[in-house]
Design a protein around this motif. Structure first.
Motif, PDB file in Angstrom:
ATOM      1  N   ARG A   1       0.822  -1.222   0.000  1.00 18.27           N
ATOM      2  CA  ARG A   1       0.000   0.000   0.000  1.00 18.27           C
ATOM      3  C   ARG A   1       0.852   1.265   0.000  1.00 18.27           C
ATOM      4  O   ARG A   1       0.482   2.260  -0.613  1.00 18.27           O
ATOM      5  N   THR A   2       1.983   1.207   0.698  1.00 15.72           N
ATOM      6  CA  THR A   2       2.883   2.376   0.701  1.00 15.72           C
ATOM      7  C   THR A   2       3.339   2.652  -0.727  1.00 15.72           C
ATOM      8  O   THR A   2       3.278   3.779  -1.211  1.00 15.72           O
ATOM      9  N   TYR A   3       3.811   1.584  -1.383  1.00  8.18           N
ATOM     10  CA  TYR A   3       4.269   1.738  -2.759  1.00  8.18           C
ATOM     11  C   TYR A   3       3.135   2.220  -3.669  1.00  8.18           C
ATOM     12  O   TYR A   3       3.316   3.090  -4.523  1.00  8.18           O
ATOM     13  N   THR A   4       1.966   1.634  -3.473  1.00  9.96           N
ATOM     14  CA  THR A   4       0.837   1.973  -4.342  1.00  9.96           C
ATOM     15  C   THR A   4       0.485   3.457  -4.219  1.00  9.96           C
ATOM     16  O   THR A   4       0.182   4.114  -5.220  1.00  9.96           O
TER      17      THR A   4
ATOM     18  N   GLU B   1       8.725  -5.094  -6.658  1.00 11.54           N
ATOM     19  CA  GLU B   1       8.776  -6.534  -6.932  1.00 11.54           C
ATOM     20  C   GLU B   1      10.122  -7.115  -6.506  1.00 11.54           C
ATOM     21  O   GLU B   1      10.184  -8.195  -5.922  1.00 11.54           O
ATOM     22  N   LYS B   2      11.211  -6.346  -6.797  1.00  8.07           N
ATOM     23  CA  LYS B   2      12.549  -6.802  -6.410  1.00  8.07           C
ATOM     24  C   LYS B   2      12.675  -6.935  -4.903  1.00  8.07           C
ATOM     25  O   LYS B   2      13.446  -7.749  -4.397  1.00  8.07           O
ATOM     26  N   ARG B   3      11.947  -6.085  -4.188  1.00  8.96           N
ATOM     27  CA  ARG B   3      12.005  -6.150  -2.726  1.00  8.96           C
ATOM     28  C   ARG B   3      11.038  -7.184  -2.146  1.00  8.96           C
ATOM     29  O   ARG B   3      10.801  -7.204  -0.943  1.00  8.96           O
ATOM     30  N   GLY B   4      10.482  -7.964  -3.034  1.00 10.35           N
ATOM     31  CA  GLY B   4       9.635  -9.061  -2.574  1.00 10.35           C
ATOM     32  C   GLY B   4       8.212  -8.665  -2.234  1.00 10.35           C
ATOM     33  O   GLY B   4       7.486  -9.411  -1.571  1.00 10.35           O
ATOM     34  N   LEU B   5       7.805  -7.466  -2.685  1.00  8.12           N
ATOM     35  CA  LEU B   5       6.428  -7.049  -2.446  1.00  8.12           C
ATOM     36  C   LEU B   5       5.630  -7.246  -3.733  1.00  8.12           C
ATOM     37  O   LEU B   5       5.979  -6.680  -4.766  1.00  8.12           O
ATOM     38  N   ASN B   6       4.580  -8.037  -3.663  1.00  8.13           N
ATOM     39  CA  ASN B   6       3.814  -8.340  -4.870  1.00  8.13           C
ATOM     40  C   ASN B   6       2.699  -7.333  -5.105  1.00  8.13           C
ATOM     41  O   ASN B   6       1.789  -7.237  -4.284  1.00  8.13           O
ATOM     42  N   PRO B   7       2.778  -6.621  -6.234  1.00 12.06           N
ATOM     43  CA  PRO B   7       1.686  -5.679  -6.530  1.00 12.06           C
ATOM     44  C   PRO B   7       0.372  -6.450  -6.650  1.00 12.06           C
ATOM     45  O   PRO B   7       0.379  -7.577  -7.166  1.00 12.06           O
ATOM     46  N   ASP B   8      -0.717  -5.865  -6.173  1.00 11.23           N
ATOM     47  CA  ASP B   8      -2.011  -6.522  -6.332  1.00 11.23           C
ATOM     48  C   ASP B   8      -2.823  -5.806  -7.407  1.00 11.23           C
ATOM     49  O   ASP B   8      -2.317  -4.922  -8.095  1.00 11.23           O
ATOM     50  N   ILE B   9      -4.092  -6.151  -7.524  1.00 10.81           N
ATOM     51  CA  ILE B   9      -4.917  -5.596  -8.606  1.00 10.81           C
ATOM     52  C   ILE B   9      -5.080  -4.076  -8.471  1.00 10.81           C
ATOM     53  O   ILE B   9      -5.180  -3.358  -9.479  1.00 10.81           O
TER      54      ILE B   9
ATOM     55  N   LEU C   1       9.155   2.182 -10.133  1.00  8.70           N
ATOM     56  CA  LEU C   1       8.813   1.893  -8.739  1.00  8.70           C
ATOM     57  C   LEU C   1       8.130   0.525  -8.611  1.00  8.70           C
ATOM     58  O   LEU C   1       8.329  -0.202  -7.644  1.00  8.70           O
ATOM     59  N   LEU C   2       7.346   0.195  -9.649  1.00  7.23           N
ATOM     60  CA  LEU C   2       6.667  -1.103  -9.689  1.00  7.23           C
ATOM     61  C   LEU C   2       7.703  -2.232  -9.695  1.00  7.23           C
ATOM     62  O   LEU C   2       7.573  -3.214  -8.952  1.00  7.23           O
ATOM     63  N   SER C   3       8.746  -2.065 -10.519  1.00  9.15           N
ATOM     64  CA  SER C   3       9.752  -3.143 -10.559  1.00  9.15           C
ATOM     65  C   SER C   3      10.591  -3.150  -9.279  1.00  9.15           C
ATOM     66  O   SER C   3      11.004  -4.217  -8.813  1.00  9.15           O
TER      67      SER C   3
END
Length: 527
Positions: free
Chosen positions: A210-213, A236-244, A231-233
């Motif tokens: 949510r912070t990233y979003t 992901e590299k930090r192991g946080l999976n973007p959601d819908i 920022l999206l990539s």
DNA sequence: GTAGGGTTAG
């Protein structure tokens, strides 16, 4: 009036401009109760100046540099009605004073104090105006203080004003101050990623999806899609999976910028990750529709609607409806509405306004008007839709009728309505009236948006007023606006049509215009 | 009770 003093002088003869029926109608619409009786002086007991007159008096006194009298005239404006004087009047007061030949720090400070005395809440232009004055006086230390104050009020100083301040501080060897300015410049651009990096090193504040979003949304809203994608990539590299939700935000931004290849890539990722799209995924495609990519948008929308099944809501139906109307499939509109109701989804104002827009764009005006009149609860968007059409068609009778109707129904013109009127005037070649509308917005509100600015830029170019357009472009920032890509495109296109090299043309014209303005005493600051 | 998303007008 003040804001546009220079370009107006380029365009107009010294004589006062005419006020058409339309002008007085919409001005009275925007300030219905501001005119009250008031005695200005003992010798003038029978004269009742209205708000416009009081403001003009205040402006003239400020221009002559008599700060005490100008402040008295400003305070007298309180008698013009509740909410008067406005922050626009205040900005005008300061701007007029800066045009006088007696600008000094003491008076400028008195003006600043007056703001808190009267309980006025500053806007971004207020700070930019003071910065302009302090720049004129070469007061970089105080300019820095005002800049920090501006940040405290949650306004963002422009990069160029900070850059200018940095130069002044560096020139005068104020190293400590220069570092402060540099710091401010670096929040503007690195704040978000620095913040994320700091959080990532502290386990207690580790950023979440949510912070990233949230930050991705900020980038997207400012048109910085590439930064959002990086920022999206990073997440992901930090192991946080973007959601819908994350994907929908990015998809909407890509769609608004017509980035079709990236949209396909994103959908591939979503389906590969087995993340089901939802209603927001469908509505995120509306930008693609507006860009005219109907076939692609419809096919993606169909897939999503099939996946969502019975979960689709009124917003998705509205986008679907937009598709039909864009394809001129009016006959299918009523069956879509029936389908909605059958599923228990009631059409809303957005539904009806979407249909109204379709009528306005592809049917004769009387049919569009008929549909408009059939609306049970027309809102401001409905009025603006019909007003916009009348303005684009140059139908003055219709424009008058819609404005009168709005007044009768208790609707006031907002920034969209005013911008429509500017479009009307520039289309019929009445560029002075177009400027009048703009001046009115600057003096009394509503605050112009970038669409307003670009409409004016377009109007100036269309009416052959390239000099004024260049001046306007180069001075936007001084008044709290930043030109966007569209602003530049409008000028570029005009230059191409005339077979000119935009760079040289702009440069050479600007130099001669600025020289002329300085000679004539129109320009007192910057260069 | 607690963080992020959409559809209509200029």
């Amino acid at each position: 009036m003040i804001f546009f003093a220079v370009p107006s002088s380029i365009l107009r003869p010294k004589s006062t401009c005419k006020r058409t029926y339309l002008m007085s109608q919409f001005i009275s619409l925007s300030s219905p109760s501001s005119v009250q009786s008031l005695d200005m002086s003992e010798e003038n007991n029978h004269h009742c100046p209205d708000y416009t007159e009081l403001r003009s008096n205040m402006q003239n006194l400020a221009k002559s540099g008599g700060i005490t009298k100008a402040l008295q005239a400003f305070r007298l404006m309180r008698t013009a009605g509740p909410g008067k004087p406005t922050v626009y009047d205040y900005n005008s007061l300061v701007n007029c004073y800066l045009k006088s030949e007696n600008v000094c720090l003491h008076d400028l400070s008195a003006l600043y104090t007056e703001m808190s005395t009267l309980g006025l809440y500053p806007n971004a232009s207020t700070f930019n105006t003071f910065l302009k004055g302090l720049n004129l006086l070469g007061e970089s230390k105080i300019a820095l203080w005002v800049t920090i104050e501006m940040c405290n009020y949650a306004f963002t100083p422009s990069f160029s004003s900070l850059s200018n301040l940095l130069k002044k501080c560096s020139d005068s060897m104020d190293l400590e101050e220069a570092i402060t300015v540099l710091d401010l410049m670096m929040g503007l651009f690195k704040e978000a990623s620095n913040c994320l990096n700091k959080m990532a090193t502290d386990a207690c504040y580790y950023p979440t999806v949510r912070t990233y979003t949230t930050i991705i949304k900020c980038w997207c809203d400012n048109g910085r899609v590439q930064e959002a994608l990086s920022l999206l990539s990073q997440m992901e590299k930090r192991g946080l999976n973007p959601d819908i939700v994350t994907y929908n935000i990015i998809l909407r931004a890509l769609s608004n910028q017509n980035m079709v290849d990236e949209i396909f890539d994103l959908f591939q990722t979503i389906y590969q990750k087995d993340i089901p799209p939802d209603c927001y995924t469908a509505t995120a495609l509306s930008g693609l529709l507006k860009k005219g990519n109907l076939v692609i948008a419809r096919s993606l929308l169909r897939d999503i609607i099939v996946t969502c099944g019975s979960d689709i809501d009124v917003a998705v139906y509205n986008v679907d409806l937009y598709c039909l109307i864009s394809c001129f499939k009016f006959k299918e509109v009523s069956s879509l509405i029936k389908r909605m109701r059958k599923k228990g989804i009631e059409p809303n104002n957005i539904t009806f306004n979407t249909i109204l827009k379709g009528f306005c764009e592809s049917k004769p005006m009387d049919e569009a008007l008929e549909y408009f009149k059939s609306l049970k609860n027309p809102d401001l968007v409905s009025f603006n839709t019909i007003l916009s059409t009348a303005c684009k068609k140059g139908d003055i009778q219709m424009v008058k009728m819609v404005i009168d109707l709005m007044g009768n129904e208790g609707f006031e013109l907002n920034v969209v309505g005013f911008t429509c009127l500017m479009v009307y005037y520039s289309n019929v070649g009445e560029i002075n009236d177009c400027l009048d509308v703009f001046e009115h917005m600057i003096s009394c509100g509503p605050t112009p948006s970038m669409v307003t600015i670009n409409a004016l830029m377009f109007g100036l170019c269309k009416n052959g007023e390239l000099e004024a357009a260049y001046w306007f472009l180069c001075n936007l920032e001084s008044f709290g606006f930043l030109p966007d890509s569209r602003t530049y495109k409008i000028l570029e296109r005009k230059c191409k049509v005339e077979g000119l090299n935009p760079d040289n043309r702009i440069k050479n014209r600007m130099i001669s215009i600025l020289k002329e303005m300085i000679t004539n005493g129109h320009l007192h600051y910057g260069s």
